[in-house]
Design an enzyme around this catalytic site. Structure first.
Site, PDB file in Angstrom:
ATOM      1  N   GLN A  74      44.011  59.255  41.270  1.00  0.00           N
ATOM      2  CA  GLN A  74      44.022  60.541  40.562  1.00  0.00           C
ATOM      3  C   GLN A  74      45.417  61.171  40.551  1.00  0.00           C
ATOM      4  OE1 GLN A  74      41.913  62.000  38.585  1.00  0.00           O
ATOM      5  NE2 GLN A  74      40.401  60.374  38.832  1.00  0.00           N
ATOM      6  N   SER A  75      46.456  60.358  40.519  1.00  0.00           N
ATOM      7  CA  SER A  75      47.828  60.871  40.520  1.00  0.00           C
ATOM      8  C   SER A  75      48.147  61.643  39.238  1.00  0.00           C
ATOM      9  CB  SER A  75      48.795  59.687  40.657  1.00  0.00           C
ATOM     10  OG  SER A  75      50.114  60.097  40.355  1.00  0.00           O
ATOM     11  N   ASN A  76      48.535  62.906  39.396  1.00  0.00           N
ATOM     12  CA  ASN A  76      48.999  63.687  38.239  1.00  0.00           C
ATOM     13  C   ASN A  76      50.343  63.159  37.750  1.00  0.00           C
ATOM     14  OD1 ASN A  76      46.869  65.777  38.236  1.00  0.00           O
ATOM     15  ND2 ASN A  76      47.716  66.287  40.246  1.00  0.00           N
ATOM     16  N   ALA A  78      51.322  60.028  37.790  1.00  0.00           N
ATOM     17  CA  ALA A  78      51.078  58.829  36.982  1.00  0.00           C
ATOM     18  C   ALA A  78      50.632  59.236  35.572  1.00  0.00           C
ATOM     19  CB  ALA A  78      50.025  57.949  37.654  1.00  0.00           C
TER      20      ALA A  78
END
Ligand SMILES: *Cc1c(COP(=O)(O)O)cnc(C)c1O
Length: 324
Positions: A74-76, A78
């Site tokens: 859930q990396s913002n 990325a």
């Protein structure tokens, strides 16, 4: 530093008063302001845009045709690298921790929409993730591509430049600012703010992404300021990590509800929810006091709320329904 940034976001972001949230926290009505860095524009917005302007500026200067970066599912960072790649006409490969079986909601859905390629690294630690990204870059080079590796969370000495600018905006927008409160993940955001505002004016709330987040802030901030930045001068709270980065803690759930019901502001369970829980704790223990100007830096992360099953379930509980 001779690098030039590539414009990606919409700046300066606004600063808004938050009198009802201030009262709920035990502050005066004019004490609390929100810096809306969730409204940076591109790709759904968030703090990673400011850092990407610099790190992708460097990638373009090297004539990269493929952007590679790493993160949690859930990396913002990325997601926003994927959006920036689309804007700039570059391919994007995201090397993510975990396996393809995870739910594709939230940021992962947007990664797909932006056309990024996902590579799953398995349940690896940070070194394992970096190694997987290095392998991806090597394979791309062998295939004739020109990859640029964007650092974890977009945080580096160069990426922190973007938050020096945010700190400069805050100096103009909030005269007399005493404390800027911000989530501390990979460190570049707090580092830039520290360089612009001074160590004593920034309260970082650790989210548990790094073993030694203060060391990262020291490393990224130092190049941008005449002040000697040392770990012992930084204001860092580590009391909101709970059982880890991915967990929804009680104080964070309470913070999500508080911001939503006092100001109509949505926070996320990983970063901004922890930052507000940390501010609430700081008001209770005197680290932040009534009568001082405090800015809560809203760094974005809304898609992460929808990618977090416990946070969605908690949010749904609040609805008051009639009948069935
Ligand atoms: C990444 C992130 C942060 C933390 O920023 P760092 O520069 O990694 O410390 C805070 N808030 C949100 C929403 C983020 O995505």
């Amino acid at each position: 530093m001779s690098q030039l940034p590539v414009p990606l976001g919409t700046f300066p972001t606004p600063v808004e008063p938050a009198p009802r949230l201030a009262a709920a926290l035990g502050l005066g009505p004019d004490d609390l302001w929100i810096k809306r860095d969730d409204l940076t524009g591109l790709g759904g917005g968030g703090n990673k845009i400011r850092k990407l302007e610099w790190t992708l500026g460097a990638a373009l200067a090297e004539d990269a045709d493929t952007l590679v970066t790493t993160g949690a599912p859930q990396s913002n960072h990325a997601r926003l690298t994927a959006a920036a790649g689309a804007r700039l006409g570059r391919d994007v490969v995201l090397v993510l921790r975990g396996s393809p079986g995870v739910s594709r909601s939230g940021n992962l859905a947007l990664d797909g929409l932006f056309g990024a390629r996902l590579v799953w690294a398995g349940e690896v630690d940070r070194a394992g993730l970096d190694a997987a990204a290095a392998e991806v870059c090597a394979a791309l080079r062998t295939a004739g591509a020109r990859p640029a590796l964007i650092p974890f969370g977009g945080s580096s000495v160069l990426g922190a430049r973007g938050y020096v600018r945010c700190g400069e905006e805050l100096r103009e927008q909030v005269p007399g600012l005493r404390t800027a409160v911000v989530a501390l993940g990979s460190g570049g955001t707090m580092a830039g703010l520290v360089a612009a505002l001074g160590s004593g004016s920034v309260l970082g709330v650790d989210v548990g992404a790094l073993a030694d987040p203060a060391a990262a802030v020291v490393e990224f901030a130092g190049a941008h300021t005449g002040e000697e930045v040392t770990a012992d001068r930084l204001r860092v709270r580590r009391d909101q990590v709970g059982s880890g980065y991915a967990a929804l803690t009680g104080p964070v759930a309470e913070a999500l509800r508080l911001a939503a019901r006092t100001e109509g502001i949505v926070l996320d369970p990983t970063y901004t929810g922890r930052a507000l829980a940390g501010l609430a704790a700081a008001v209770r223990d005197g680290g932040v006091r009534p009568g001082e100007k405090t800015v809560f830096v809203h760094t974005g992360g809304l898609p992460g709320l929808f990618g977090h099953a416990d946070a969605v379930a908690f949010a749904e509980e609040g609805a008051v329904g009639h009948g069935g």
